[in-house]
Design an enzyme around this catalytic site. Structure first.
Site, PDB file in Angstrom:
ATOM      1  N   ARG A 104      10.945  66.994  64.043  1.00 58.41           N
ATOM      2  CA  ARG A 104      11.236  66.829  62.678  1.00 58.41           C
ATOM      3  C   ARG A 104      12.765  66.245  62.755  1.00 58.41           C
ATOM      4  O   ARG A 104      13.517  66.587  63.767  1.00 58.41           O
ATOM      5  CB  ARG A 104      11.527  68.150  62.021  1.00 58.41           C
ATOM      6  CG  ARG A 104      12.092  68.412  60.726  1.00 58.41           C
ATOM      7  CD  ARG A 104      12.010  69.999  60.561  1.00 58.41           C
ATOM      8  NE  ARG A 104      10.780  70.502  60.287  1.00 58.41           N
ATOM      9  CZ  ARG A 104      10.742  72.001  60.481  1.00 58.41           C
ATOM     10  NH1 ARG A 104      11.720  72.689  60.633  1.00 58.41           N
ATOM     11  NH2 ARG A 104       9.659  72.444  60.359  1.00 58.41           N
ATOM     12  N   ARG A 113       4.579  92.112  60.839  1.00 59.47           N
ATOM     13  CA  ARG A 113       4.682  91.317  62.142  1.00 59.47           C
ATOM     14  C   ARG A 113       3.855  91.949  63.524  1.00 59.47           C
ATOM     15  O   ARG A 113       3.770  91.125  64.375  1.00 59.47           O
ATOM     16  CB  ARG A 113       6.186  91.366  62.432  1.00 59.47           C
ATOM     17  CG  ARG A 113       6.743  89.948  62.831  1.00 59.47           C
ATOM     18  CD  ARG A 113       8.201  89.933  63.048  1.00 59.47           C
ATOM     19  NE  ARG A 113       8.672  89.337  61.895  1.00 59.47           N
ATOM     20  CZ  ARG A 113       8.883  88.200  61.863  1.00 59.47           C
ATOM     21  NH1 ARG A 113       8.308  87.212  62.275  1.00 59.47           N
ATOM     22  NH2 ARG A 113       9.746  87.830  60.422  1.00 59.47           N
ATOM     23  N   ARG A 173      17.359  69.696  64.714  1.00 60.33           N
ATOM     24  CA  ARG A 173      18.285  71.026  65.282  1.00 60.33           C
ATOM     25  C   ARG A 173      17.940  71.310  66.731  1.00 60.33           C
ATOM     26  O   ARG A 173      17.000  71.216  67.436  1.00 60.33           O
ATOM     27  CB  ARG A 173      17.177  72.213  64.756  1.00 60.33           C
ATOM     28  CG  ARG A 173      17.593  72.671  63.430  1.00 60.33           C
ATOM     29  CD  ARG A 173      16.913  73.684  62.638  1.00 60.33           C
ATOM     30  NE  ARG A 173      16.509  74.797  63.795  1.00 60.33           N
ATOM     31  CZ  ARG A 173      15.901  75.908  63.385  1.00 60.33           C
ATOM     32  NH1 ARG A 173      15.365  76.222  62.128  1.00 60.33           N
ATOM     33  NH2 ARG A 173      15.573  76.801  64.331  1.00 60.33           N
ATOM     34  N   ARG A 195       8.597  81.104  71.204  1.00 55.12           N
ATOM     35  CA  ARG A 195       8.577  81.486  69.844  1.00 55.12           C
ATOM     36  C   ARG A 195       7.160  81.441  69.531  1.00 55.12           C
ATOM     37  O   ARG A 195       6.752  82.419  68.796  1.00 55.12           O
ATOM     38  CB  ARG A 195       9.287  80.512  68.752  1.00 55.12           C
ATOM     39  CG  ARG A 195      10.762  80.916  68.760  1.00 55.12           C
ATOM     40  CD  ARG A 195      11.510  79.838  67.916  1.00 55.12           C
ATOM     41  NE  ARG A 195      11.165  79.701  66.716  1.00 55.12           N
ATOM     42  CZ  ARG A 195      11.231  78.257  65.847  1.00 55.12           C
ATOM     43  NH1 ARG A 195      11.657  77.219  66.587  1.00 55.12           N
ATOM     44  NH2 ARG A 195      11.029  78.241  64.485  1.00 55.12           N
ATOM     45  N   LYS A 238       3.847  77.713  55.655  1.00 56.25           N
ATOM     46  CA  LYS A 238       4.113  78.970  54.919  1.00 56.25           C
ATOM     47  C   LYS A 238       5.029  78.721  53.343  1.00 56.25           C
ATOM     48  O   LYS A 238       4.596  79.393  52.643  1.00 56.25           O
ATOM     49  CB  LYS A 238       4.596  80.048  55.919  1.00 56.25           C
ATOM     50  CG  LYS A 238       3.632  81.279  55.855  1.00 56.25           C
ATOM     51  CD  LYS A 238       4.220  82.234  56.918  1.00 56.25           C
ATOM     52  CE  LYS A 238       5.551  82.099  57.518  1.00 56.25           C
ATOM     53  NZ  LYS A 238       6.135  83.375  57.889  1.00 56.25           N
TER      54      LYS A 238
END
Ligand SMILES: [Zn+2]
Length: 215
Positions: free
Chosen positions: A128, A89, A161, A172, A13
């Protein structure tokens, strides 16, 4: 051109938002920015939002709606439109937004949805790795380093992270899906959704998006 951009964490995004902003000269607005600006400028809406955020609570829909609308109405007179990121949302927010903007210059025209399978999102996010020294970003699945976990450019050990683990990500993604699926369906009923297969390389996705928006 008034757009919503939607997509799960890891869908790309951010990347496509910057490209859309540059290409069409529209105002890119994220709900995070709206909150920060209202709080920084100590507006009445910002003060109210802060009382929830300080308690670690979600800002209620009605207040979010007000802040978003207030921001859109105060765009510069020569604005070519908006790209809203992170809103709506929930279905309730979408319905309220439609009601408040129907027939006005703020009405949304297109809802871009970046569709990426969950297993790919998992790899993009959990794979990542970042170089804390030079900032280079790697991915153990899609862009591995030559030597495991060591930056190709500066030989620094890579970091990731800590809150990106499999369980928290599943939560999530599940939450995102539950909240946004009804929003997508709501706008599909209005023929406003452009569903983009975002599990391809950047140029292929971009070609698709721009063809849709130019038609
Ligand atoms: Zn490095």
């Amino acid at each position: 051109m008034n757009l919503f951009i939607m997509g799960a964490p890891g869908s790309g995004k951010g990347t496509f938002s910057s490209r859309l902003k540059d290409q069409y000269q529209i105002d890119h607005i994220s709900t995070g920015d709206i909150f920060r600006k209202n709080i920084k400028e100590n507006t009445a809406l910002g003060q109210e939002a802060k009382t929830y955020m300080d308690k670690g609570l979600l800002v209620p829909d009605e207040l979010v709606n007000k802040m978003v609308l207030d921001t859109l109405r105060n765009l510069p007179a020569d604005s070519k439109g908006y790209l809203l990121d992170g809103y709506p949302r929930t279905l309730e927010q979408a319905k309220a937004f439609d009601e408040m903007t129907k027939g006005t210059p703020q009405e949304v025209e297109t809802v871009l949805y970046l569709d990426v399978p969950n297993e790919v999102l998992n790899k993009r996010i959990l794979g990542r790795r970042t170089c804390p020294n030079c900032g280079e970003i790697y991915n153990i699945y899609f862009k591995p380093t030559k030597v495991e976990n060591v930056c190709d450019h500066c030989q620094t050990e890579l970091t990731y992270r800590a809150d990106d683990n499999e369980e928290s990500l599943a939560v999530r993604l599940g939450e995102y899906d539950r909240a946004t699926r009804p929003v997508i369906e709501h706008y599909q009923d209005q023929n406003k959704v452009v569903l983009v297969d975002a599990n391809r390389d950047f140029e292929a996705i971009w070609t698709d998006i721009s063809a849709n928006l130019n038609s």
